[in-house]
Design an enzyme around this catalytic site. Structure first.
Site, PDB file in Angstrom:
ATOM      1  CB  CYS A 105      41.588  36.716  31.430  1.00  0.00           C
ATOM      2  SG  CYS A 105      41.040  35.068  31.878  1.00  0.00           S
ATOM      3  CG  HIS A 139      39.457  36.530  35.609  1.00  0.00           C
ATOM      4  ND1 HIS A 139      39.334  36.826  34.271  1.00  0.00           N
ATOM      5  CD2 HIS A 139      39.948  37.651  36.202  1.00  0.00           C
ATOM      6  CE1 HIS A 139      39.734  38.079  34.071  1.00  0.00           C
ATOM      7  NE2 HIS A 139      40.101  38.585  35.229  1.00  0.00           N
TER       8      HIS A 139
END
Length: 1247
Positions: free
Chosen positions: A50, A305
């Site tokens: 990510c 994330h």
């Protein structure tokens, strides 16, 4: 970081090394989904990428960067199709980046894949699963692009767009001499700790001056003496695109741990950099920057994330927020009320208000706490201490607002808080007074700066891996603080204007070859989607024939096998119910009378019927039939002469019925036996009582939690007996406890709840290991699961009649089924917390138990872990690997520093190397009770491999019948005898069914070729005994489970491409002639059977080209040609040495695919043969012998030995179950972090 870890692969257009396309991971029938309403494409997360996706989207939405990359044609970058051609330079990283940008612009898919791009980086699957820092990636990726573009017109692409300079100056106060030093930057790194926003951080860096005075003077080069001076820094050259990296991760030196700054940190949408620049005479447009990307990190410093907020500069996306005006007004009102509450609750606001009301402007800290109590009616400790800590510490942490006296007993507001405020207005005029209306202020008067919406209506999107959603500009302010907050900021000069033809035009400046490729890919995608839609219309129905079922125990059960009772029918769901009935009539020619179709559902109790299907003209999809549905075919009245009641009200429920059995010594209280009973869900509880309980008995139902825990049971009262099974919450799998009258005397039933067992007391065994006269004595100590371990130790010392001095110098250690002493149990643990079972055996040993910050470790010297002496050590978890190694070397009396540490893997062998010797044991996830191995040899430098080399020669199985038992024993019982010989010793030979001789270690760069490795292996001392003229006379294998594993082909292939791990060992096989195996050649070892003897001649190497097919018939032809025999006169079989078994190779027919109805091509490389390089193929000559038995005497002995080992292992497991050390329910083990790994991108040389 691990968002969408198991997300499906949406990649459709993908290149392999030849540039023609990889085989898609997704099924052919599942094409990637098209773009959603935003008309923007996301990027698939490969597991931990990510951070890469967020940066790539930012670069993609930087049109100037994207178009500059597109301007480089194949004549400069090369072509992906030429990647394997010799002497052709292909700049694969920029080519793959071009291709990814073209997919994001033009390809109609929800998410693009970065697999090809990460492959060009040289990353493996492990790298794609690791989490890394996006700021680090930004610098490494730019460096890789610069290296890749050397010698092209884009060589200065990065510098042209992102390069800036900072000048540091020191001015002498006496001679005014200026000493300056210029620094380049591609991104600015700014502080977050103790700073309220970006502009304050820039002010501290480029406006504030540092003074050298008093004891800290500066030596002036012109004056040649120590003088007072002033140091400052300014921005000399501003880039078109300014990247700002926020230092949110810091280190707490008191706690010795990393942490993330989550405090409020504001940044403006539009910023004027004039106050921070060296030259301030230029036009305002030269200093005004606009925010266009914010990379956001959610989580802590050890994981999380990334996603990104991006401004759509070229209006490529469809921006539309689907929300009602009333909902918007409600949300705004709620947000305003929430902000007012937060402002009232904020201790910063309250304390500032109290101090500003004081006339003296300074009050004692204790008096401040008293005034706070009077103002809000609650003390600081009661309301704020848990969240903010002590009040004095809180004041110290906000030193930019509060001023403490030298003795820290009095506090006041800082003068700068009253006088100085800094900001930049929309025109960017630098310093202003507090009365002016600024968009952003860095003072703490407004903890969270409110961003104003751009009147032009700029379109912002949240790109979160595969998901793309529109957002409002004001949503950015939500990322000022918290665990989910801004981590990187990207600004562009406001004077950079985009041409009108680029607006809403994704084809703008895309090269023709990429445009044509994407156009063809979209055509193919559309075709696949049409085919998929057609295939998706077919549904498979399971038809249950009523004539083959019977009703008993409240549910339907087949009277025949499932194959005879159930028919599978594939039909188009767009057809009608009448068409379905007609199809069933055609299948069931014997059917007579009415045909009723009912929806059925398999339940734990059996098959149950629900609604009947009506409406012959309705489509199957319209009546709710889906793929895999169960349909019951019957007459609608009875099954097997018994009436069937369909519907939800008559659904059968399968209950677990528990009853008590007697008490066993050594067990944990009472035990249960379990049986299953079926009742209709509409049955009354009185029916259950009549069936299950005896007169005077009671029934208890489980409210929640474990069935075996007494606190979860509740007695069903008399007044509930009229209620139904469903109404009291009993469903499939629910448990009821039945107590007869004599069972109730064994426990307390109070207030309708089962409160406690009366006989829950048992015992533990303690054995003396303190070396005194009572050494062999063993005692039983009475205890419960709540007994503290220190009490058990004291009782054991008293029972063993040992001295009281042992209380402070002893500990209890569990003993496993093998008699091994495990790590000591903390003395403040209870039996349950220590995860001990009643009846477990403990050892009373000398020494104190480790504290909560210490680790109890085992270690062994060398690779012979089975025969080595295991030693013990206690270390602080903050100790480094080097400190741990030194202490272990000192305890084991090993000289020198030519050693390193390894972990023990799951099969109790030396595994992963602890290569970061400066890291602490806690950082490397070394846990209490772990075993480490001291291994000889220093660790290789970074980027190098240290590969153990073994010389390999296959042995034959013939001519040694008298030593068969010895040979088998070597294979089955001594597989752990492979040992690396110490430096300077003679080579170690390994007795096995293969000849292995340790040659030494080779230290070589990972970028070297296989040929270089073979050349270095030829220089080893043990090689002098062999006569090998060149590397072509050597064959290299990986060593797996003490046997040759994977054959390494192609001498000109870099070692990194073989994915050799840190524990890989190689064996080198000398050959009689040169060998250069092709990619389709399979190397087999073929041996002919000796007629009328259960043995074989010496094996020979056979090279088989499998390009035209790896089938049984082709192999038989190749073997027959090798021995000059007719194909029909030979029989062949593959040998499985680990099982001492042979499997005859013959043609076979695989199952036919139900959907495609095509016969799959057989392949010996798949199940059940799994043929690979080095496999042994036995051959029988049917002209000389009739028998087809391939086994030998050696195989018989091997199987017998394996059976004996299996019996011993089974006995060991049974003993371990009886004396298990760990409770199934107990303290949950701490999840340890994986060690961090440096990020790198491999780039070719183009200079």
């Amino acid at each position: 970081m691990f968002g969408d870890l198991f997300e499906e692969d949406f990649s459709f257009v993908s290149n392999n090394q030849c540039g023609k396309g990889k085989k898609s991971k997704s099924k052919d029938t599942d094409p990637p989904a098209p773009r959603e309403f935003t008309n923007l494409s996301g990027i698939k997360n490969q597991g931990g990428t990510c951070y890469l996706n967020s940066l790539l989207q930012t670069l993609h939405f930087t049109p100037e960067f994207r178009e500059a990359l597109f301007s480089l044609g194949p004549e400069e970058l090369g072509s992906l199709e030429d990647i394997n051609k010799p002497d052709v330079k292909v700049r694969i990283i920029p080519l793959q980046l071009q291709r990814l940008f073209a997919q994001l612009l033009l390809l109609d898919q929800q998410a693009a894949s970065t697999t090809d791009l990460t492959d060009s980086f040289g990353w493996n699957s492990n790298e794609e699963m690791r989490q890394h820092d996006v700021q680090e990636l930004n610098r490494i990726l730019f460096s890789a692009l610069e290296t890749s573009l050397v010698g092209t017109s884009g060589h200065d692409l990065i510098n042209r767009l992102y390069h800036g300079t900072v000048v540091n100056q020191i001015v002498c106060k006496e001679c005014k001499n200026v000493s300056e030093r210029q620094e380049d930057f591609l991104d600015l790194t700014v502080a977050v700790k103790d700073v309220s926003g970006l502009e304050e951080a820039l002010w501290n860096m480029y406006v504030e001056e540092e003074y050298f005075e008093k004891d800290n003077l500066y030596r002036c080069g012109a004056c040649n003496k120590l003088v007072e001076a002033a140091k400052s820094a300014k921005l000399r050259k501003l880039p078109p695109f300014l990247t700002v990296s926020l230092l949110r991760f810091n280190f707490d030196f008191e706690k010795c741990e990393r942490y993330k700054e989550t405090s409020c940190y504001t940044f403006p949408i539009r910023i004027n950099l004039r106050p921070f620049c060296e030259q301030t005479q230029l036009d305002d447009s030269e200093y005004i920057y606009e925010l266009f990307s914010v990379i956001i990190h959610k989580g802590g410093c050890y994981g999380g994330h990334y996603h990104v907020y991006i401004k759509d500069v070229d209006a490529l996306g469809n921006w539309q927020l689907q929300e009602e005006e009333s909902k918007l007004m409600t949300d705004e009102k709620f947000q305003k009320d929430t902000e007012n509450i937060k402002e009232i609750e904020n201790p910063l606001t309250i304390l500032k208000g109290i101090l500003s009301e004081e006339e003296s402007k300074q009050i004692p800290v204790d008096q401040l706490g008293q005034k706070l109590l009077e103002k809000i009616g609650m003390s600081w400790n009661k309301k704020y201490r848990k969240q903010y800590g002590p009040i004095r510490k809180y004041l110290q942490s906000h030193s930019q607002i509060f001023l403490l006296s030298p003795d820290e007993n009095k506090v006041s507001l800082k003068e700068m808080y009253h006088k100085l405020q800094f900001g930049s207005d929309s025109q960017g005029r630098g310093l202003q007074s507090p009365s002016l209306n600024n968009d952003v202020q860095w003072t703490s008067e407004n903890p969270c700066t409110v961003l104003k919406n751009n009147p032009s209506g700029s379109h912002w999107f949240d790109l979160n891996d595969s998901k793309v959603q529109p957002i409002k500009e004001k949503d950015i302010e939500k990322q000022f603080q918290g665990k989910e907050s801004a981590y990187m900021l990207f600004y562009r000069k406001s004077q950079l204007k985009r041409p009108s033809e680029a607006q809403a035009n994704p084809r703008y400046r895309v090269p023709d070859h990429l445009f044509n490729e994407m156009d063809a890919a979209n055509t193919e995608l559309q075709k696949r989607r049409v085919d998929c839609d057609s295939a998706d219309s077919n549904i498979d129905l399971h038809l249950h024939l009523g004539s083959h079922y019977k009703l008993y125990n409240g549910a339907l059960h087949p009277s025949l096998s499932r194959k005879e009772s159930v028919l599978d029918l594939t039909i188009d769901k767009r057809k009608t119910l009448g068409d379905l009935q007609q199809s069933i009539f055609q299948l069931l020619e014997f059917w007579e009378g009415d045909m009723i179709l009912s929806i059925a559902k398999p339940l734990p109790a059996g098959l149950h019927l629900y609604q009947t299907l009506n409406g012959d003209e309705m489509t199957l999809g319209g009546i709710g039939l889906c793929d895999g549905a169960d349909v019951f075919v019957w007459n609608g009245k009875e099954v097997g002469g018994t009436e069937v009641l369909p519907g939800l009200d008559h659904e059968p429920v399968l209950l677990n019925v528990l009853r008590l059995v007697g008490y066993n010594e050594g067990g944990k209280g009472q035990h249960f036996i379990e049986s299953q009973h079926v009742f209709p869900c509409s049955a009354e509880l009185s029916t259950l009582w009549k069936v299950l309980a005896s007169p005077g008995g009671i029934i208890l139902k489980n409210s929640s939690g474990s069935d075996k825990e007494f606190e979860n049971w509740k007695v069903i009262p008399e007044e509930d007996m009229k209620k139904t099974v469903r109404s009291v919450g009993l469903t499939d799998g629910s448990s009821v406890l039945v107590l007869d009258s004599h069972d109730q005397s064994l426990m307390n039933v109070a207030s309708g709840n089962l409160t406690a067992f009366m006989q829950d007391i048992s015992w533990l065994q303690v054995k003396n290991f303190c070396g005194l006269e009572a050494e062999e004595k063993q005692v039983k100590i009475t205890a419960t699961v709540e007994t503290v371990m220190s009490d058990i130790k004291i009782k054991a010392i008293q029972e063993l009649q040992l001295g009281e001095e042992l209380v402070d110098d002893s500990c209890l250690r569990p003993i496993n089924s093998n008699g091994k002493l495990l790590s000591p149990v903390p003395e403040d643990y209870t039996v349950k917390e220590a995860e001990l079972k009643m009846g477990s055996l403990l050892g009373l040993c000398h020494g104190k138990a480790p504290t909560s910050t210490q680790l109890f470790l085992y270690f062994v010297v060398g690779s012979d872990l089975q025969g080595g002496t295991e030693m013990e050590i206690v270390m602080e978890e903050t100790a480094s690997v080097r400190e741990c190694l030194n202490l272990m070397l000192e305890k084991s009396e090993l000289p020198g520093d030519n050693w390193h540490l390894r972990r023990i893997d799951w099969c109790y062998e030396a595994g992963e190397t602890l290569s970061e010797e400066g890291a602490t044991l806690k950082e490397l996830n070394v846990c209490n009770g772990d075993t480490l191995v001291i291994t000889e040899g220093k660790l290789p430098p970074k980027g190098f491999l240290k590969v153990p080399i073994w010389w390999y020669r296959p042995l034959t199985h013939s001519g040694h019948q008298e030593s068969m038992v010895d040979q088998v024993s070597c294979v089955t019982c001594m597989m752990g005898t492979l040992r690396v010989s110490p430096a300077g010793d003679s080579p170690t030979y390994v007795q096995s069914d293969i000849g292995l001789c340790y040659g030494g270690d080779v230290e070589i760069s990972g970028e070297a070729f296989l040929e270089d490795l073979k050349i270095q292996a030829m220089t080893l001392p043990s090689f002098q005994e062999l006569s090998v003229p060149s590397p072509e006379f050597l064959r290299a294998w990986t060593l797996e489970s003490k046997r040759p594993g994977k054959l390494l082909r192609n001498n000109q292939q870099p070692l990194n491409e073989y994915k050799l791990g840190g524990r890989t060992e190689l064996c080198i096989e000398p050959l009689q002639k040169e060998e250069n195996l092709g990619p389709s050649d399979l190397l087999l070892r073929v041996q002919m059977g000796i007629p009328r003897e259960r043995d074989y001649y010496c094996s020979v190497d056979l090279v088989w080209d499998i390009a035209k097919g790896c089938t049984a018939w082709a192999l038989r032809q190749r073997v027959a040609a090798h021995y000059s025999l007719p194909v029909e006169k030979i029989e062949i079989a593959k040998y499985f040495p680990e099982k001492f078994e042979w499997m005859t190779i013959s043609s076979w027919t695989q199952q036919i695919s139900k959907r495609k109805r095509k016969k799959k091509q057989e392949s010996l490389q798949s199940a059940p043969y799994h043929l690979k390089d080095g496999d042994i193929i036995g051959v029988k000559n049917l002209l000389l012998e009739d028998g087809k038995d391939f086994s030998t005497v050696r195989d018989d002995i091997g199987k017998k030995t394996q059976r004996q080992l299996a019996i011993e292992k089974k006995k060991s497991r049974e003993a371990e179950r009886l004396q298990s050390d760990v409770l199934s329910e107990g303290k949950v083990a701490t999840k340890h972090r994986k060690p961090e790994v440096a990020l790198s991108i491999n780039v070719g040389i183009f200079r």
